[in-house]
Design an enzyme around this catalytic site. Structure first.
Site, PDB file in Angstrom:
ATOM      1  N   ASN A 159       0.796  -1.237   0.000  1.00  4.25           N
ATOM      2  CA  ASN A 159       0.000   0.000   0.000  1.00  4.25           C
ATOM      3  C   ASN A 159       0.828   1.286   0.000  1.00  4.25           C
ATOM      4  OD1 ASN A 159       0.744  -0.723   2.639  1.00  4.25           O
ATOM      5  ND2 ASN A 159      -0.925   0.448   3.511  1.00  4.25           N
ATOM      6  N   GLY A 215       6.293 -14.099  -3.004  1.00  4.35           N
ATOM      7  CA  GLY A 215       5.104 -14.238  -2.178  1.00  4.35           C
ATOM      8  C   GLY A 215       5.421 -14.775  -0.795  1.00  4.35           C
ATOM      9  N   GLY A 235       2.710  -5.631   7.568  1.00  3.94           N
ATOM     10  CA  GLY A 235       1.671  -6.283   6.780  1.00  3.94           C
ATOM     11  C   GLY A 235       0.478  -6.620   7.653  1.00  3.94           C
ATOM     12  N   SER A 236      -0.273  -7.624   7.224  1.00  2.00           N
ATOM     13  CA  SER A 236      -1.530  -7.949   7.905  1.00  2.00           C
ATOM     14  C   SER A 236      -1.265  -8.663   9.233  1.00  2.00           C
ATOM     15  CB  SER A 236      -2.371  -8.844   7.004  1.00  2.00           C
ATOM     16  OG  SER A 236      -1.691 -10.064   6.785  1.00  2.00           O
ATOM     17  N   GLU A 257       4.725  -4.832  12.474  1.00  4.34           N
ATOM     18  CA  GLU A 257       3.889  -3.637  12.330  1.00  4.34           C
ATOM     19  C   GLU A 257       2.686  -4.058  11.502  1.00  4.34           C
ATOM     20  OE1 GLU A 257       4.794  -1.104  14.047  1.00  4.34           O
ATOM     21  OE2 GLU A 257       6.797  -1.833  14.528  1.00  4.34           O
ATOM     22  N   LEU A 258       1.511  -4.171  12.164  1.00  8.02           N
ATOM     23  CA  LEU A 258       0.394  -4.902  11.562  1.00  8.02           C
ATOM     24  C   LEU A 258      -0.823  -4.019  11.296  1.00  8.02           C
ATOM     25  CD1 LEU A 258       0.882  -8.064  13.811  1.00  8.02           C
ATOM     26  CD2 LEU A 258       1.964  -7.525  11.613  1.00  8.02           C
ATOM     27  N   GLY A 259      -1.980  -4.626  11.233  1.00  6.88           N
ATOM     28  CA  GLY A 259      -3.198  -3.929  10.811  1.00  6.88           C
ATOM     29  C   GLY A 259      -3.740  -2.981  11.854  1.00  6.88           C
ATOM     30  N   CYS A 291      -2.852   1.369   6.904  1.00 10.88           N
ATOM     31  CA  CYS A 291      -3.039   0.758   8.224  1.00 10.88           C
ATOM     32  C   CYS A 291      -3.642   1.734   9.223  1.00 10.88           C
ATOM     33  CB  CYS A 291      -1.701   0.243   8.745  1.00 10.88           C
ATOM     34  SG  CYS A 291      -0.425   1.515   8.757  1.00 10.88           S
ATOM     35  N   GLU A 385     -10.800  -4.857  10.017  1.00  7.69           N
ATOM     36  CA  GLU A 385     -10.132  -3.876   9.168  1.00  7.69           C
ATOM     37  C   GLU A 385     -10.683  -4.039   7.748  1.00  7.69           C
ATOM     38  OE1 GLU A 385      -5.991  -4.655   8.123  1.00  7.69           O
ATOM     39  OE2 GLU A 385      -5.530  -2.551   8.545  1.00  7.69           O
ATOM     40  N   VAL A 386     -11.220  -2.954   7.165  1.00  8.48           N
ATOM     41  CA  VAL A 386     -11.823  -3.053   5.828  1.00  8.48           C
ATOM     42  C   VAL A 386     -10.746  -2.920   4.742  1.00  8.48           C
ATOM     43  CG1 VAL A 386     -13.539  -2.106   4.236  1.00  8.48           C
ATOM     44  CG2 VAL A 386     -13.984  -2.100   6.710  1.00  8.48           C
ATOM     45  N   PHE A 387      -9.811  -1.998   4.953  1.00 10.56           N
ATOM     46  CA  PHE A 387      -8.780  -1.694   3.957  1.00 10.56           C
ATOM     47  C   PHE A 387      -9.424  -1.288   2.639  1.00 10.56           C
ATOM     48  CE2 PHE A 387      -4.144  -2.292   2.897  1.00 10.56           C
ATOM     49  CZ  PHE A 387      -3.699  -1.617   4.009  1.00 10.56           C
TER      50      PHE A 387
HETATM   51  P1  NAD Z   1       0.053  -9.235   3.829  1.00  6.22           P
HETATM   52  O1  NAD Z   1       0.332  -9.594   5.236  1.00  6.22           O
HETATM   53  O2  NAD Z   1      -0.803 -10.144   3.031  1.00  6.22           O
HETATM   54  O3  NAD Z   1       1.420  -9.054   3.000  1.00  6.22           O
HETATM   55  C1  NAD Z   1       2.467  -8.243   3.459  1.00  6.22           C
HETATM   56  C2  NAD Z   1       3.800  -8.838   3.021  1.00  6.22           C
HETATM   57  O4  NAD Z   1       3.994 -10.089   3.680  1.00  6.22           O
HETATM   58  C3  NAD Z   1       3.875  -9.139   1.528  1.00  6.22           C
HETATM   59  O5  NAD Z   1       5.194  -8.890   1.091  1.00  6.22           O
HETATM   60  C4  NAD Z   1       3.549 -10.633   1.462  1.00  6.22           C
HETATM   61  O6  NAD Z   1       4.079 -11.250   0.314  1.00  6.22           O
HETATM   62  C5  NAD Z   1       4.226 -11.128   2.727  1.00  6.22           C
HETATM   63  N1  NAD Z   1       3.657 -12.332   3.320  1.00  6.22           N
HETATM   64  C6  NAD Z   1       2.357 -12.730   3.327  1.00  6.22           C
HETATM   65  N2  NAD Z   1       2.228 -13.876   4.033  1.00  6.22           N
HETATM   66  C7  NAD Z   1       3.458 -14.200   4.485  1.00  6.22           C
HETATM   67  C8  NAD Z   1       3.981 -15.278   5.267  1.00  6.22           C
HETATM   68  N3  NAD Z   1       3.189 -16.256   5.752  1.00  6.22           N
HETATM   69  N4  NAD Z   1       5.309 -15.311   5.540  1.00  6.22           N
HETATM   70  C9  NAD Z   1       6.121 -14.318   5.106  1.00  6.22           C
HETATM   71  N5  NAD Z   1       5.687 -13.297   4.338  1.00  6.22           N
HETATM   72  C10 NAD Z   1       4.375 -13.226   4.034  1.00  6.22           C
HETATM   73  O7  NAD Z   1      -0.536  -7.770   3.874  1.00  6.22           O
HETATM   74  P2  NAD Z   1      -1.346  -6.990   2.772  1.00  6.22           P
HETATM   75  O8  NAD Z   1      -2.782  -7.376   2.871  1.00  6.22           O
HETATM   76  O9  NAD Z   1      -0.698  -7.075   1.484  1.00  6.22           O
HETATM   77  O10 NAD Z   1      -1.137  -5.509   3.352  1.00  6.22           O
HETATM   78  C11 NAD Z   1      -2.097  -4.851   4.054  1.00  6.22           C
HETATM   79  C12 NAD Z   1      -1.970  -5.092   5.536  1.00  6.22           C
HETATM   80  O11 NAD Z   1      -0.775  -4.497   6.018  1.00  6.22           O
HETATM   81  C13 NAD Z   1      -3.100  -4.420   6.292  1.00  6.22           C
HETATM   82  O12 NAD Z   1      -3.521  -5.256   7.325  1.00  6.22           O
HETATM   83  C14 NAD Z   1      -2.448  -3.178   6.852  1.00  6.22           C
HETATM   84  O13 NAD Z   1      -3.071  -2.634   7.997  1.00  6.22           O
HETATM   85  C15 NAD Z   1      -1.058  -3.671   7.146  1.00  6.22           C
HETATM   86  N6  NAD Z   1      -0.117  -2.536   7.213  1.00  6.22           N
HETATM   87  C16 NAD Z   1       0.435  -2.224   8.421  1.00  6.22           C
HETATM   88  C17 NAD Z   1       1.274  -1.121   8.527  1.00  6.22           C
HETATM   89  C18 NAD Z   1       1.900  -0.732   9.850  1.00  6.22           C
HETATM   90  O14 NAD Z   1       2.886  -0.005   9.849  1.00  6.22           O
HETATM   91  N7  NAD Z   1       1.363  -1.162  10.968  1.00  6.22           N
HETATM   92  C19 NAD Z   1       1.559  -0.363   7.393  1.00  6.22           C
HETATM   93  C20 NAD Z   1       0.969  -0.729   6.182  1.00  6.22           C
HETATM   94  C21 NAD Z   1       0.138  -1.827   6.099  1.00  6.22           C
END
Ligand code: NAD
Length: 490
Positions: A159, A215, A235-236, A257-259, A291, A385-387
């Site tokens: 994002n 991935g 990520g999520s 750093e998550l959702g 996020c 979280e809707v995103f």
């Molecule tokens: P995601 O978790 O699906 O993917 C994020 C990254 O992790 C990608 O590079 C993906 O390829 C990798 N990934 C996915 N599963 C994995 C696993 N099992 N092992 C290792 N790597 C893996 O997230 P998304 O849906 O693409 O991104 C949106 C999410 O990220 C939302 O929940 C959002 O709130 C969160 N986010 C958090 C912050 C923060 O700073 N807290 C900032 C931006 C986004």
């Protein structure tokens, strides 16, 4: 060195490739990157598999030793040069970031501007003190120093990819680590190659930064790799939990750093037009794919009807379309899967009693700015979280209720409170369980110099950015020095 705008942000540079200091083929093959705004292929890039990750880690381990031993002034100079180079080709980079991520040009340019500041901040780190002199017994010098960890694995999302990758990559490198970066394969340029390009052009030695789009399989291989003592993941929450578990098994340092499900509380004495504008930005900027997006709009009952009406009017006037070809407020959702996630949450919430005041529709990947009222705990729009670009309005009667509703969430990333009375807003803010709190502002804010992190399901208690960086990307070593070995009683 003669770096010109023309030589960077050229898609042929990385077509079908990974980056290990040179542009190389991936053992895992290639993956096509689709421009979300028009659905057309932009280019292919290398898709890393577990063996690519293992190779990258091995090379990074070797390169890290020499990099950590490089004069701090030279490490600093690399970042100064990289910031200047990125500034020089900011227009081309910003435009490509916008197209790859489906953001507006303003958002792409913003990411690049923030990246320049991150590089400038990193340039300062090698010349900062990296330890303390401790009190000790006479005749013994006792110091605690902060040493690089070795190879840091960085995993980032789609994002805000430039900032979310670089906020870890830059400080981790600056203090002497090597980095293996795995951006989301949907945004490999923004999440990785733009960083690789400018740092390589600035003279970062080969091997110190490796960029491997891939991935979950590649991400998992990075988390499990024996030569990687730390993972910085953004990520999520779902993926974060898996990574945290795996990192725990391998006894690794991990930053998660998550959702978020972030509340913006609007009190009855707020200026309604300013509040509506703030809500719209918090809920709709980058289609709500942030996020820190305003996930819940908690409005005091007496102003809820009027605020909802004005917000719905505003939402009707925010056009969605391809930002590359038209002037729009909202671009596309990143892909069909994410679009379906938004639709499912809105549909389920409406079936449970929420009311669509604006939007709730989409054309292709363009989801309209949406206002849902009568949202309640137990509905998916309240709990999850809707995103996506959905403002979920919940009304409350008094301050205690507002705090209870905001703290109901398992997440704890950001919150905002809007009121003419700063004292009252602060009193509410003090009771909210979040890592980021904004009085008289909406929830989306990051200045790259602030420590950034959440509580609960938003993270594992770590922060990235600003004063948090030294602690994050180094480990302490206690060192004592004597002139001669002392005599012991044995
Ligand atoms: P995601 O978790 O699906 O993917 C994020 C990254 O992790 C990608 O590079 C993906 O390829 C990798 N990934 C996915 N599963 C994995 C696993 N099992 N092992 C290792 N790597 C893996 O997230 P998304 O849906 O693409 O991104 C949106 C999410 O990220 C939302 O929940 C959002 O709130 C969160 N986010 C958090 C912050 C923060 O700073 N807290 C900032 C931006 C986004």
């Amino acid at each position: 060195m003669n770096i010109t705008t023309a030589s960077l942000a050229h898609v042929d540079t990385w077509r079908g490739k990974l980056f290990n200091g040179d542009w190389i083929d991936a053992l895992g093959g290639t993956v096509e990157v689709i421009e979300p705004g028009n659905g057309l292929p932009l280019y292919t890039v290398g898709q890393a598999n577990a063996q690519d990750v293992a190779n990258a880690v091995a090379q990074a381990r070797v390169a890290q030793r020499a990099w950590a031993a490089t004069h701090p002034r030279e490490r600093a100079a690399v970042f100064h040069r990289a910031a200047a180079i990125l500034e020089q080709h900011a227009a081309a980079a910003g435009s490509l970031v916008a197209r790859e991520t489906g953001g507006t040009l303003a958002k792409g340019e913003h990411e690049v501007r923030e990246a320049i500041v991150l590089l400038q901040r990193a340039a300062a780190m090698p010349l900062q003190a990296c330890g303390q002199v401790l009190p000790s017994v006479p005749g013994r010098l006792s110091i605690a120093r902060q040493l690089p960890l070795g190879v840091v694995g960085v995993i980032s999302p789609f994002n805000f990819p430039v900032v979310l990758s670089l906020r870890s990559v830059a400080p981790a490198l600056a203090v002497g680590n090597a980095v293996v970066l795995k951006p989301d394969p949907r945004t490999p340029y923004a999440g990785g190659f733009v960083i690789a390009e400018v740092l390589a052009a600035a003279g970062l030695p080969k091997g110190v930064l490796q960029v491997l789009p891939g991935g979950a399989e590649a991400g998992q291989a990075l988390v499990e790799a024996p030569g990687v003592p730390m993972i910085a993941f953004t990520g999520s929450t779902g993926a974060g939990r898996k990574i945290g578990e795996l990192a725990g098994k391998h006894l690794k340092k991990v930053s998660l750093e998550l959702g978020g499900k972030n509340s913006l509380i609007v009190l009855e004495d707020a200026d309604l037009d300013l509040a509506v504008s703030a809500i719209a930005f918090g809920a709709y900027f980058h289609q709500g794919q942030i996020c820190m997006a305003t996930g819940l709009v908690l409005v005091q009952h007496s102003i809820a009807a009027e605020l909802t009406k004005r917000l719905a009017e505003k939402a009707h006037h925010l056009p969605a379309g391809d930002p590359a070809t038209s002037q729009v407020a909202l671009g596309p959702i990143i892909d069909k899967r994410q679009l379906q996630h938004i639709k499912d949450i809105v549909d389920a919430s409406v079936a449970a009693g929420a009311v669509v005041e604006a939007g709730g529709t989409h054309e292709g990947l363009f989801y309209a700015a949406t206002v849902l009222s009568n949202v309640q705990p137990g509905m998916r729009a309240f709990d999850e979280e809707v995103f996506g670009p959905v403002a979920n309005i919940v009304s409350f009667d008094n301050d205690d209720q507002a705090v209870e509703l905001a703290n109901h969430s398992e997440y704890g990333l950001a919150a905002g409170v809007i009121s003419a009375s700063v004292g009252r807003a602060m009193a509410i803010g003090e009771r909210l369980h979040t890592g980021l709190l904004h009085i008289n502002d909406q929830t989306v804010a990051d200045e790259v110099v602030n420590p950034f992190g959440g509580t609960g399901a938003s993270g594992n208690g770590t922060s990235v950015g600003g004063p948090a960086d030294w602690e994050q990307y180094t480990h302490w070593q206690w060192v004592t020095i004597r002139d001669a070995v002392p005599q012991y009683p044995y």
